[in-house]
Design an enzyme around this catalytic site. Sequence first.
Site, short mmCIF file in Angstrom:
data_model
loop_
_atom_site.label_atom_id
_atom_site.label_comp_id
_atom_site.label_asym_id
_atom_site.label_seq_id
_atom_site.Cartn_x
_atom_site.Cartn_y
_atom_site.Cartn_z
N ARG A 1 -8.84 -0.21 7.71
CA ARG A 1 -9.83 0.68 7.10
C ARG A 1 -10.22 1.80 8.06
O ARG A 1 -11.40 2.09 8.28
CB ARG A 1 -11.05 -0.11 6.64
CG ARG A 1 -11.74 0.59 5.48
CD ARG A 1 -12.64 -0.27 4.67
NE ARG A 1 -13.20 0.57 3.60
CZ ARG A 1 -13.99 0.12 2.66
NH1 ARG A 1 -14.35 -1.13 2.61
NH2 ARG A 1 -14.45 0.93 1.74
N CYS A 2 -9.20 2.40 8.65
CA CYS A 2 -9.46 3.53 9.53
C CYS A 2 -8.20 4.34 9.67
O CYS A 2 -7.13 3.90 9.32
CB CYS A 2 -9.97 3.07 10.89
SG CYS A 2 -8.73 2.73 12.11
N GLU B 1 -13.07 5.07 4.49
CA GLU B 1 -13.21 4.28 5.70
C GLU B 1 -14.34 4.74 6.61
O GLU B 1 -14.60 4.12 7.64
CB GLU B 1 -11.91 4.33 6.48
CG GLU B 1 -11.59 5.72 6.95
CD GLU B 1 -10.12 5.90 7.25
OE1 GLU B 1 -9.79 6.75 8.06
OE2 GLU B 1 -9.31 5.16 6.69
N GLN C 1 0.83 -1.21 0.00
CA GLN C 1 0.00 0.00 0.00
C GLN C 1 0.86 1.26 0.00
O GLN C 1 0.33 2.36 -0.08
CB GLN C 1 -0.90 0.02 1.25
CG GLN C 1 -1.98 -1.05 1.23
CD GLN C 1 -2.85 -1.02 2.46
OE1 GLN C 1 -2.98 -2.02 3.14
NE2 GLN C 1 -3.47 0.11 2.77
#
Length: 788
Positions: free
Chosen positions: A371-372, A741, A224
Site C-alpha cells: 500500500r505504497c 495509499e 493485481q
Amino acid sequence: MATQVFAHGLGEAYKRKEDARFIRGQGNYVDDVQLPGMLYGDIVRSPYGHALIKNIDISEAMKVPGVVAVITGKDLDAAGLAWMPTLSADTEAVLALDRVHYQMQEVAFVVATSRYAAADGAAAVGVDYEPLPVVVDPKKALAPDAPLLRPDKKDKQPTNQIYHWETGEREATDAAFAEAAANGVVVRQEMYIPRIHPAPIETCGCVADFHKATGKLTVWMTSQAPHAHRTLFAIVAGLPEHRIRIISPDVGGGFGNKVPIYPGYVCAVVASITTGKPVKWIEDRTENLCSTGFARDYHIKAEIASEKDGTVKALRVYTLADHGAFDAAAQPTKFPAGLFHICTGSYDFKNAFVEVDAVHTNKAPGGIAYRCSFRVTEASYLIERMMDTLAYEVGKDPAQLRFQNFIKPEAFPYRSALNWTYDSGNYEAALQLAMKNVDYEGLRREQAEKRARGELMGIGISSFTEIVGAGPGKHFDIAGIEMFDSCEIRVHPTGKALARIGVQTQGQGHETTFAQIIAAELGMSPDDIDVEHGDTDTAPYGLGTYASRSTPVAGAATAIAARKVRDKAKKIAAYLLEVGEEDLEWEPGRFYVKGSPGKGKTIQELAFAAYTNCPPYLEPGLEAVNYYDPPNLTYPFGSYICVVDIDRGTGQVHVRRFMAVDDCGTIINPMIVEGQIHGGLTQGLAPALYEELSYDEDGNVLGSNFQDYLIPTAVETPHWETDKTVTPSPHHPIGAKGIGESSTVGAPQAIVNAVVDALAHVGVRHIDIPITPWKVWSVLKEKGLTSD
Ligand code: CDP
C-alpha cells in the site's frame, strides 16, 4: 430510447456499484471458480531456514488415495522451469533443487482429486534435509565470514550484497554537513522499519486450465497486474501470448501482495499442462504470511544538517535493505530502492545524498510496495521522524519547524534535491487546517498541564508528501514493460456504455469511480456505464493496480477516451443539426447550437445516430480507446495529527485522537476516498503499534498466523477524523492525484511522533516500531516514570 440528461460525475458520493454483489455474498473470487474434473494442488515447504536437500522421496505420497502427481524441482528442471525471473532481475527457485534458502520455501507440488488428498499427499512426501548455518540479520550477512547464501549467483555476486545504489550530490551534501557541524546543527537517528506483510483477507491462488486441443491456457488468478503477468508467463513458459488468458476476478485485497508471480502459480500451470486437467492452488494463511511478498525491512541511518534556527540544509541517508533469499522486490527497473529518494519529503532541502545497500538473508523474498509507491512509506517515515528530532534539538515546536521548512505553495512545480519534480502542493494549508481542527494550541496547553501532574500525553504530526502514478514509461517499467495505462469505451446505440480499463480493482471501487469519470465527461449517468477489468482477452493492455496508480494513469486514460467519444459525438451533432462544429456548445450530456439552447442533441441521441444515421464521411459506431503515458507522477500530500496518552503502569499507548487532512487533487468520489483513507490509516496504525514479521536465529518465522502477527481489528482501531484540501494536479486531465495509499504512508510516523513527544521532556528521541507496551514500559522504567 433514453434521452435523459444526467450529470452525476465528479465529486459525488455515489454509492459503490460493486457493493450490490459484495454485500449479497455474490462476489466471484478465484476460490469460487469450479471447473469439471478440477484437481487441487498443495505445496511441500521447507521447515528449515537454510538446508541442503539430500533426497526427495515421493513414493509414499503417490500411495495416498486421490494423489495424481507429485512435481519436484528436478521435474521442473527437466522442462527448463526450475527457476523463474523475479521482478528485480534475480532468479527465484520455483521448486527448490538442492538447497532451501528460507523457512516455508516451496519444495514439491502435490496434485490430487481433492484439497484434502493434496494436503495428505504433501505430508507424505519425505524430504531429507541437511541443515546449514542460517543468517537472518542483514548486518551479519555482510560480514566477511558470512556463509554465501546464493552460491547459484556466485559468479556475478561473490558476497551476499545484492547491490549498492546511491543518488544525490555526495560532495555538496558532505560540505553542507561540515558547515552545519561548525556553525549550525546536525541531528542523527538510526531507525528500523521492520518486515511486515500486507495480509489481504483473500490469500493468493489460481486455477490453471490448459486446453490440450486448442493449446489455450486460461488462468484465474489473484493478480493485481493481469496483463504484465500474461506477458511474463509467455516469456517464462515459452507459451504463445495470444494463447494465454489471465482472468483476475474479484480480488479480496491486494496491497502489493498480488503483484509478484509466485511459485504456486507456475506449479499449477505446469500441473495443468501435465495432467490435462484444471488445477486449483490456493495458499492458506500461514503460507501467505511466511512465503509471499513481505514489505519494508529497512535499517536506516538518517542525518539532517540545519542552521541554528532549524532551517534545513542537507539530508544524508544510509540504508541497509534486507531483501531475503531472492531479490523479488517489486520496483521499476531503474530504481532498485524504489522511490525511496523522495525522502526529502515536504521540505526544501538544498542538498541530499542517499545510499542503499541491499543484501540477501535466509528470509522469504519480496520487498513489495505494501500500500505504497515503491518505498515511499520508508522515505516518509524517516523524514517525518527526523523533522521531530530536529525540532527538539533546536527547541522549536514540531509544527513551527515544519512551517519554517515547507516547500512554499508558489515554488511548484518544485524540483527536489533528489531530482523529483513535484507537480503541485500547499503543505501549509493542510497543516493549518489539521491544527485548527484539533485545536493544536489547546492540546499543547493540556499536555503541559498533564505533564505537571505526571501524566504522559503526546501530540505527533506527519506532513507527508506522496509520489504516485508511475510512469512516465521512459523512466518507469515493470520487467521492461513501460508503465502506461489504458481505457476503451464503447457507447451502445441506446446510449448505454461499456468501459474496459487496464487496471485491476482489488476493492477500491473502480467500477464506480471510473464510471463517474466518464459520466462527468459525457453527461451520462454512472448507472448507464459498466466498467470491466481484469480479463486480458477483453481489457486493453495496462500495467495494473498498485502504488495508487489507477486514478493518476488509467483515470487519465479514461477521461481522454471519453473526450474522444465526445469529439466524435460533436461531429455527428453538427451533421444532424446542420451547423458547423464551431457553432456547437457543450453542456453535460448535450450539444446545442450557440444562441439556440432549444436546438440540440443529447449524447444518447448522438449514440443512436452513430449506428443509425451516421454522417457518410465518418465511420459508424461510437467508441474510443486511449493509452496514456503520464508526463509526470502526481504528488498527493497530507497533514496528520495524532494525540496519544500513555499508561505509566503498562506502557500501553492509547490513540485518543487522529486527524487526517488529505489532498488528492480533484476528488472523484468523496465517500470512496474517505473509505480509502480509513482503511489506509488502519494499515498505518498496524506497523506503528502491532505488526512485525520477525525471525528467530534459526530462521523460524515468528509471525506465521494471526495469533502472532497482530493485525488490528475494529477493537484496536481508533475513531478516525478526516478533512481535506484540494490542490489539483496541473497535468492530469481532471486534476486528480492518487489517494489509495496516502494514509498508510502518512500515519505510522504521526503515531510514533506522538509517543516520542509524550516522552521528549525526559530526553527520548526515538522508539522503533512496532511500539509495543513492553518497549514503552522499558523506556518508562529506564527514565523512572513507571507507576504501580
Ligand atoms: O490504484 P488504486 O485504485 O489503489 O488507488 P487510487 O487511484 O488512489 O484510487 C483509489 C480509489 O479512490 C479509486 O476508486 C479511485 O478512483 C478513488 N479516487 C477518487 O475518488 N478521487 C481521487 N482523487 C483519487 C482516487
